[in-house]
Design an enzyme around this catalytic site. Structure first.
Site, PDB file in Angstrom:
ATOM      1  N   TYR A 205       0.826  -1.223   0.000  1.00  0.00           N
ATOM      2  CA  TYR A 205       0.000   0.000   0.000  1.00  0.00           C
ATOM      3  C   TYR A 205       0.858   1.270   0.000  1.00  0.00           C
ATOM      4  O   TYR A 205       0.434   2.307   0.513  1.00  0.00           O
ATOM      5  CB  TYR A 205      -0.937  -0.012   1.210  1.00  0.00           C
ATOM      6  CG  TYR A 205      -2.090  -0.981   1.068  1.00  0.00           C
ATOM      7  CD1 TYR A 205      -2.965  -0.911  -0.017  1.00  0.00           C
ATOM      8  CD2 TYR A 205      -2.330  -1.970   2.033  1.00  0.00           C
ATOM      9  CE1 TYR A 205      -4.032  -1.795  -0.145  1.00  0.00           C
ATOM     10  CE2 TYR A 205      -3.402  -2.858   1.904  1.00  0.00           C
ATOM     11  CZ  TYR A 205      -4.236  -2.760   0.812  1.00  0.00           C
ATOM     12  OH  TYR A 205      -5.304  -3.630   0.682  1.00  0.00           O
TER      13      TYR A 205
ATOM     14  N   HIS B 292      -9.038  -7.929  -1.968  1.00  0.00           N
ATOM     15  CA  HIS B 292      -8.142  -7.097  -2.786  1.00  0.00           C
ATOM     16  C   HIS B 292      -7.943  -7.773  -4.141  1.00  0.00           C
ATOM     17  O   HIS B 292      -7.864  -8.996  -4.221  1.00  0.00           O
ATOM     18  CB  HIS B 292      -6.770  -6.954  -2.109  1.00  0.00           C
ATOM     19  CG  HIS B 292      -5.726  -6.413  -3.036  1.00  0.00           C
ATOM     20  ND1 HIS B 292      -5.573  -5.065  -3.264  1.00  0.00           N
ATOM     21  CD2 HIS B 292      -4.816  -7.042  -3.848  1.00  0.00           C
ATOM     22  CE1 HIS B 292      -4.612  -4.875  -4.144  1.00  0.00           C
ATOM     23  NE2 HIS B 292      -4.133  -6.058  -4.522  1.00  0.00           N
TER      24      HIS B 292
HETATM   25  N1  UDP Z   1      -9.603   2.309   1.959  1.00  0.00           N
HETATM   26  C1  UDP Z   1     -10.200   2.818   3.088  1.00  0.00           C
HETATM   27  N2  UDP Z   1     -10.764   4.076   3.011  1.00  0.00           N
HETATM   28  C2  UDP Z   1     -10.747   4.821   1.885  1.00  0.00           C
HETATM   29  C3  UDP Z   1     -10.130   4.292   0.737  1.00  0.00           C
HETATM   30  C4  UDP Z   1      -9.565   3.018   0.809  1.00  0.00           C
HETATM   31  O1  UDP Z   1     -10.246   2.178   4.130  1.00  0.00           O
HETATM   32  O2  UDP Z   1     -11.286   5.940   1.883  1.00  0.00           O
HETATM   33  C5  UDP Z   1      -8.995   0.974   2.019  1.00  0.00           C
HETATM   34  C6  UDP Z   1      -9.888  -0.122   1.430  1.00  0.00           C
HETATM   35  O3  UDP Z   1      -9.692  -1.303   2.202  1.00  0.00           O
HETATM   36  C7  UDP Z   1      -9.311  -0.307   0.038  1.00  0.00           C
HETATM   37  C8  UDP Z   1      -7.832  -0.109   0.326  1.00  0.00           C
HETATM   38  O4  UDP Z   1      -7.789   0.953   1.258  1.00  0.00           O
HETATM   39  O5  UDP Z   1      -9.623  -1.562  -0.497  1.00  0.00           O
HETATM   40  C9  UDP Z   1      -6.975   0.224  -0.863  1.00  0.00           C
HETATM   41  O6  UDP Z   1      -7.515   1.369  -1.503  1.00  0.00           O
HETATM   42  P1  UDP Z   1      -7.579   1.447  -3.088  1.00  0.00           P
HETATM   43  O7  UDP Z   1      -7.944   2.846  -3.438  1.00  0.00           O
HETATM   44  O8  UDP Z   1      -6.340   0.870  -3.670  1.00  0.00           O
HETATM   45  O9  UDP Z   1      -8.848   0.525  -3.428  1.00  0.00           O
HETATM   46  P2  UDP Z   1      -8.942  -0.948  -4.046  1.00  0.00           P
HETATM   47  O10 UDP Z   1      -7.857  -1.063  -5.082  1.00  0.00           O
HETATM   48  O11 UDP Z   1      -8.770  -1.929  -2.919  1.00  0.00           O
HETATM   49  O12 UDP Z   1     -10.324  -1.025  -4.638  1.00  0.00           O
HETATM   50 MG    MG Z   2      -5.843  -0.633  -5.040  1.00  0.00          MG
END
Ligand code: UDP
Ligand code: MG
Length: 186
Positions: free
Chosen positions: A84, A150
């Site tokens: 992340y 994920h």
């Molecule tokens: N997440 C969160 N709050 C937010 C945005 C993201 O808790 O406002 C968490 C959520 O678990 C998400 C992860 O961070 O799946 C990774 O974010 P990303 O934007 O990469 O989303 P994803 O690829 O998982 O859809």
């Molecule tokens: Mg992501």
């Protein structure tokens, strides 16, 4: 006799035609003329605790993808921080790392045609509130901070994440008895 011959010829043409080439060609070869893309999928701690691992696997298998690697682990913070890294300045980052460390995750590598794009569609919108019914997040989650699963969001990202979570000797290539060729057109 002529009629019989015509019938055999017609059947042959049907089975060898573009739609059904898979029935006669590449039996049990395990090979494919398409580059076989791979992606990282991980059932997050909430998904594992809610016994959703089997459901997730079933959805990916039924869609036509092939499981080439899988392990259950308590994700080390070093892996999560790298995984992340693009989100490290976000306000939710500490809570995200704490959530992802709250229990075991099941990390998987799935292979197949367009698997990166299709698996993103299968998991649904990041924010569970926006996730469409029929997607994994849309069916099993109500909040962005507990969104069950994920999946890598690009081919390059998938390669980076697979190398982060798996050693190359943990990924297997296996012949699938022609299943692939029955999922894709010839
Ligand atoms: N997440 C969160 N709050 C937010 C945005 C993201 O808790 O406002 C968490 C959520 O678990 C998400 C992860 O961070 O799946 C990774 O974010 P990303 O934007 O990469 O989303 P994803 O690829 O998982 O859809
Ligand atoms: Mg992501």
């Amino acid at each position: 006799m002529g009629c019989q011959f015509r019938r055999v010829a017609a059947l042959r043409a049907l089975l060898c035609g573009p739609r059904f080439q898979c029935l006669l060609v590449r039996p049990n070869s395990g090979g494919s003329p398409w580059p076989q893309e791979r992606t990282l999928v991980a059932v997050k701690p909430d998904g594992v605790q809610r016994r959703l691992v089997g459901t997730v696997i079933q959805r990916f298998e039924r869609r036509g993808f092939k499981l080439v690697g899988m392990k259950m682990l308590q994700a080390p913070e070093s892996i999560l921080a790298e995984h992340y890294r693009d989100l490290r300045r976000k306000p939710f980052y500490p809570a995200l790392i704490s959530y992802m460390s709250s229990g075991p995750v099941v990390a998987m590598v799935w292979e197949g045609h367009n698997v990166v794009h299709i698996s993103r569609a299968m998991i649904g919108h990041t924010d569970s509130t926006e996730a469409a019914p029929g997607t994994i997040r849309g069916d099993f989650s109500v909040h962005i901070s507990r969104n069950v699963i994920h999946a890598s969001d690009s081919v390059d990202g998938a390669q980076r994440e697979i190398e982060l979570w798996f050693q190359s000797n943990e990924l297997l290539s296996w012949a699938d008895g022609g299943h692939h060729s029955s999922c894709y057109p010839a």
